[in-house]
Design an enzyme around this catalytic site. Structure first.
Site, mmCIF file in Angstrom:
data_model
loop_
_atom_site.group_PDB
_atom_site.id
_atom_site.type_symbol
_atom_site.label_atom_id
_atom_site.label_comp_id
_atom_site.label_asym_id
_atom_site.label_seq_id
_atom_site.Cartn_x
_atom_site.Cartn_y
_atom_site.Cartn_z
ATOM 1 N N LYS A 105 4.104 11.482 -10.837
ATOM 2 C CA LYS A 105 2.881 10.456 -11.553
ATOM 3 C C LYS A 105 3.951 9.475 -12.274
ATOM 4 O O LYS A 105 4.936 9.711 -12.399
ATOM 5 C CB LYS A 105 2.561 11.361 -13.114
ATOM 6 C CG LYS A 105 1.654 12.723 -13.301
ATOM 7 C CD LYS A 105 1.286 13.729 -14.249
ATOM 8 C CE LYS A 105 0.745 12.487 -15.692
ATOM 9 N NZ LYS A 105 0.482 13.284 -16.267
ATOM 10 N N LYS A 111 8.745 22.951 -15.146
ATOM 11 C CA LYS A 111 8.343 21.599 -15.008
ATOM 12 C C LYS A 111 7.734 22.127 -13.550
ATOM 13 O O LYS A 111 6.487 21.770 -13.184
ATOM 14 C CB LYS A 111 8.416 20.604 -15.148
ATOM 15 C CG LYS A 111 8.231 18.995 -14.972
ATOM 16 C CD LYS A 111 6.872 19.018 -16.037
ATOM 17 C CE LYS A 111 5.926 17.439 -14.855
ATOM 18 N NZ LYS A 111 7.090 16.328 -15.372
ATOM 19 N N HIS A 115 1.920 15.080 -26.754
ATOM 20 C CA HIS A 115 1.730 13.607 -26.370
ATOM 21 C C HIS A 115 0.356 13.001 -26.139
ATOM 22 O O HIS A 115 0.701 12.138 -26.515
ATOM 23 C CB HIS A 115 1.729 13.941 -24.424
ATOM 24 C CG HIS A 115 2.766 14.162 -23.614
ATOM 25 N ND1 HIS A 115 3.864 15.339 -24.262
ATOM 26 C CD2 HIS A 115 3.883 13.460 -22.784
ATOM 27 C CE1 HIS A 115 4.840 15.621 -23.596
ATOM 28 N NE2 HIS A 115 4.911 14.327 -23.183
ATOM 29 N N GLU A 167 11.224 17.386 -24.647
ATOM 30 C CA GLU A 167 10.855 17.721 -23.702
ATOM 31 C C GLU A 167 10.831 19.112 -23.268
ATOM 32 O O GLU A 167 10.027 20.051 -22.665
ATOM 33 C CB GLU A 167 10.398 16.632 -22.555
ATOM 34 C CG GLU A 167 10.074 15.641 -23.054
ATOM 35 C CD GLU A 167 8.665 15.224 -22.337
ATOM 36 O OE1 GLU A 167 7.916 16.085 -22.455
ATOM 37 O OE2 GLU A 167 7.743 14.250 -22.571
ATOM 38 N N GLU A 184 -3.773 18.024 -11.364
ATOM 39 C CA GLU A 184 -3.281 17.539 -13.008
ATOM 40 C C GLU A 184 -5.772 18.130 -13.574
ATOM 41 O O GLU A 184 -6.123 17.380 -14.432
ATOM 42 C CB GLU A 184 -3.210 16.388 -14.183
ATOM 43 C CG GLU A 184 -3.551 16.503 -16.200
ATOM 44 C CD GLU A 184 -2.423 16.060 -16.636
ATOM 45 O OE1 GLU A 184 -1.270 15.227 -16.140
ATOM 46 O OE2 GLU A 184 -3.828 14.332 -16.890
ATOM 47 N N HIS A 210 10.175 8.466 -27.043
ATOM 48 C CA HIS A 210 9.076 8.908 -26.686
ATOM 49 C C HIS A 210 9.445 10.256 -27.605
ATOM 50 O O HIS A 210 8.298 10.849 -27.627
ATOM 51 C CB HIS A 210 8.961 9.176 -24.872
ATOM 52 C CG HIS A 210 8.441 10.036 -24.276
ATOM 53 N ND1 HIS A 210 6.679 10.026 -24.526
ATOM 54 C CD2 HIS A 210 8.342 11.240 -23.649
ATOM 55 C CE1 HIS A 210 6.467 10.788 -23.814
ATOM 56 N NE2 HIS A 210 7.000 11.643 -23.484
ATOM 57 N N HIS A 224 1.692 9.815 -28.282
ATOM 58 C CA HIS A 224 1.269 8.436 -27.592
ATOM 59 C C HIS A 224 0.467 7.163 -28.246
ATOM 60 O O HIS A 224 1.026 6.105 -28.296
ATOM 61 C CB HIS A 224 -0.128 8.784 -26.476
ATOM 62 C CG HIS A 224 1.344 9.214 -24.960
ATOM 63 N ND1 HIS A 224 0.955 9.352 -23.771
ATOM 64 C CD2 HIS A 224 2.277 9.393 -24.566
ATOM 65 C CE1 HIS A 224 1.857 9.766 -22.933
ATOM 66 N NE2 HIS A 224 2.626 9.579 -23.255
ATOM 67 N N ARG A 272 -2.046 21.701 -15.164
ATOM 68 C CA ARG A 272 -0.638 20.539 -16.159
ATOM 69 C C ARG A 272 -1.232 20.157 -17.353
ATOM 70 O O ARG A 272 -0.358 19.480 -17.602
ATOM 71 C CB ARG A 272 -0.730 19.749 -14.531
ATOM 72 C CG ARG A 272 -0.280 18.245 -14.538
ATOM 73 C CD ARG A 272 0.519 18.205 -12.633
ATOM 74 N NE ARG A 272 1.395 16.765 -13.112
ATOM 75 C CZ ARG A 272 2.137 16.124 -12.429
ATOM 76 N NH1 ARG A 272 1.298 16.828 -11.248
ATOM 77 N NH2 ARG A 272 2.725 15.284 -12.170
ATOM 78 N N ASN A 283 0.747 18.405 -21.247
ATOM 79 C CA ASN A 283 0.453 16.966 -22.479
ATOM 80 C C ASN A 283 1.090 17.734 -23.747
ATOM 81 O O ASN A 283 0.807 16.944 -24.699
ATOM 82 C CB ASN A 283 -0.883 16.699 -21.855
ATOM 83 C CG ASN A 283 -0.879 15.301 -21.167
ATOM 84 O OD1 ASN A 283 -0.070 14.554 -21.000
ATOM 85 N ND2 ASN A 283 -1.511 15.743 -19.723
ATOM 86 N N ARG A 313 0.928 -0.973 -0.225
ATOM 87 C CA ARG A 313 0.222 0.143 0.399
ATOM 88 C C ARG A 313 0.841 1.142 -0.064
ATOM 89 O O ARG A 313 0.227 2.550 0.446
ATOM 90 C CB ARG A 313 -0.878 -0.451 1.262
ATOM 91 C CG ARG A 313 -2.262 -1.139 0.935
ATOM 92 C CD ARG A 313 -3.798 -1.171 2.214
ATOM 93 N NE ARG A 313 -4.186 -1.518 1.491
ATOM 94 C CZ ARG A 313 -4.408 -2.686 2.687
ATOM 95 N NH1 ARG A 313 -2.898 -3.597 3.429
ATOM 96 N NH2 ARG A 313 -5.040 -4.175 2.397
#
Length: 361
Positions: free
Chosen positions: A143, A227, A248, A185, A237, A265, A252, A241, A245, A121
């Site tokens: 993330k 960032k 992306h 990036e 997000e 990437h 993606h 935020r 993306n 956990r």
């Protein structure tokens, strides 16, 4: 230790991003964390362990250190790999007081971080990014995720690290294709929030390609600052935020279509930035001259600005799995000039197909 350069990230559990530190000094920092146990689990890859493992181990000599090596590749961010990590951790006696150290690039940071978020956990972890991409982007923001056949990073969590430990010297050994991932990036950060950084990249293209140390340090620090500022305002997000993306959603989809093989990437993000810029130009958000500046900067670093023999319709379909989508509507981030970006929630399929067709040859 008091004089270390750092930027604090505001989060549900705030944490520091240390800049320009040494791998060997991580142990001294961890000794100040009185609640840690004596065991550290380093999750890394064989090449990274060979390059940097000895330096890291030197600083961790007062801890019990176990190492798990993960094969290279985006495909390792999977539930199968998560299961094998769990089995190995149990065998090594990992418990709730153990600290995970993610030593590597974005794949290791995502995988090790997600493992830390769910094992018993949740146990603590430290990001030790060894690629430009990880240093300027993926190690910051909390993330963590693994992939699913239906899409990239579909299974994940917001799970802040204890700290991000950034040693610039590890970048000297990076192959150029890994550098390109981070440059994509960094260009993205400049486009969404720092026009001066974009101009800095344009003005210092050759020094960046020659890896001039001072230029790289300034580039990384300024990119990290973008960032950190954004994620500190919006940890989960829910608002600003989402701007991170940019590129992306398109990128993606391309990575998923290619099953994460034959495209990095960064190359996917670069292509996605160009597609998003084309859509933004069609909407009047950005001028043709600004689009050309974006394309030329990406090209100067050898980044992808077009793709061959792909189906725009298939790529559009793959974008339906994007996590930003709301109520069946595709949500895209589009540049608004250079230095700003906007969240657009009313893009129709015809616009997106047109954007894809502009970059498909």
């Amino acid at each position: 230790m008091a004089n270390l350069q750092k930027i604090e990230v505001a989060a549900s559990r705030p944490y520091p991003v240390f800049l320009g530190v040494r791998l060997e000094d991580l142990g001294e920092y961890l000794q100040t964390r009185q609640t840690l146990g004596s065991q550290i689990l380093v999750i890394t890859q064989p090449v990274i362990a060979e390059l940097h493992g000895e330096r890291l181990a030197e600083g961790l000599k007062d801890f019990k250190v176990d190492i798990i090596n993960v094969p290279e590749g985006e495909g390792e961010k999977s539930l199968d790999r998560l299961s094998s990590l769990t089995s190995e951790a149990v065998r090594l006696g990992v418990d709730r007081s153990t600290l995970v150290v993610a030593l590597g690039g974005g794949v290791i940071g995502d995988l090790a971080g997600f493992f830390a978020s769910v094992f018993m956990r949740g146990i603590r972890f430290v990001q030790v990014p060894t690629t430009l991409l990880a240093q300027v982007d993926s190690s910051i923001g909390g993330k963590v995720a693994v992939n699913h056949p239906a899409g990239k990073n579909l299974l994940g969590a917001f799970y802040p690290p204890l700290a991000v430990w950034t040693d610039f010297s590890v970048l000297a050994s990076l192959p150029w294709n890994e550098v390109q991932n981070g440059l994509a990036e960094t260009v993205k950060h400049a486009l969404i929030a720092d026009a001066d950084l974009f101009a800095f990249l344009e003005q210092h293209q050759e020094q960046i390609k020659e890896r001039e140390q001072g230029i790289w340090r300034e580039m990384v620090t300024r990119s990290v600052a973008v960032k950190v500022k954004i994620v500190s305002q919006d940890e989960r997000e829910a608002g600003i935020r989402a701007l991170l993306n940019l590129g992306h959603s398109f990128g993606h989809a391309l990575e998923t279509e290619m099953e994460f093989q034959g495209i990095s990437h960064g190359q996917g993000v670069a292509l996605g930035i160009v597609a998003a810029a084309g859509l933004a130009q069609a909407r009047g958000f950005i001028t043709e001259a600004e689009v050309e500046r974006i394309v030329q900067l990406l090209k100067s670093f050898g980044l992808k600005t077009e793709v061959y023999d792909k189906s725009a319709a298939n790529l559009l379909h793959l974008m339906e799995a994007d996590k930003k989508n709301q109520g069946g509507r595709k949500v895209l981030i589009l540049p608004k000039g250079i230095g700003q970006a906007v969240v657009v929630k009313d893009c129709n399929d015809e616009e997106i197909l047109s954007a894809w067709e502009k970059v498909i040859r």
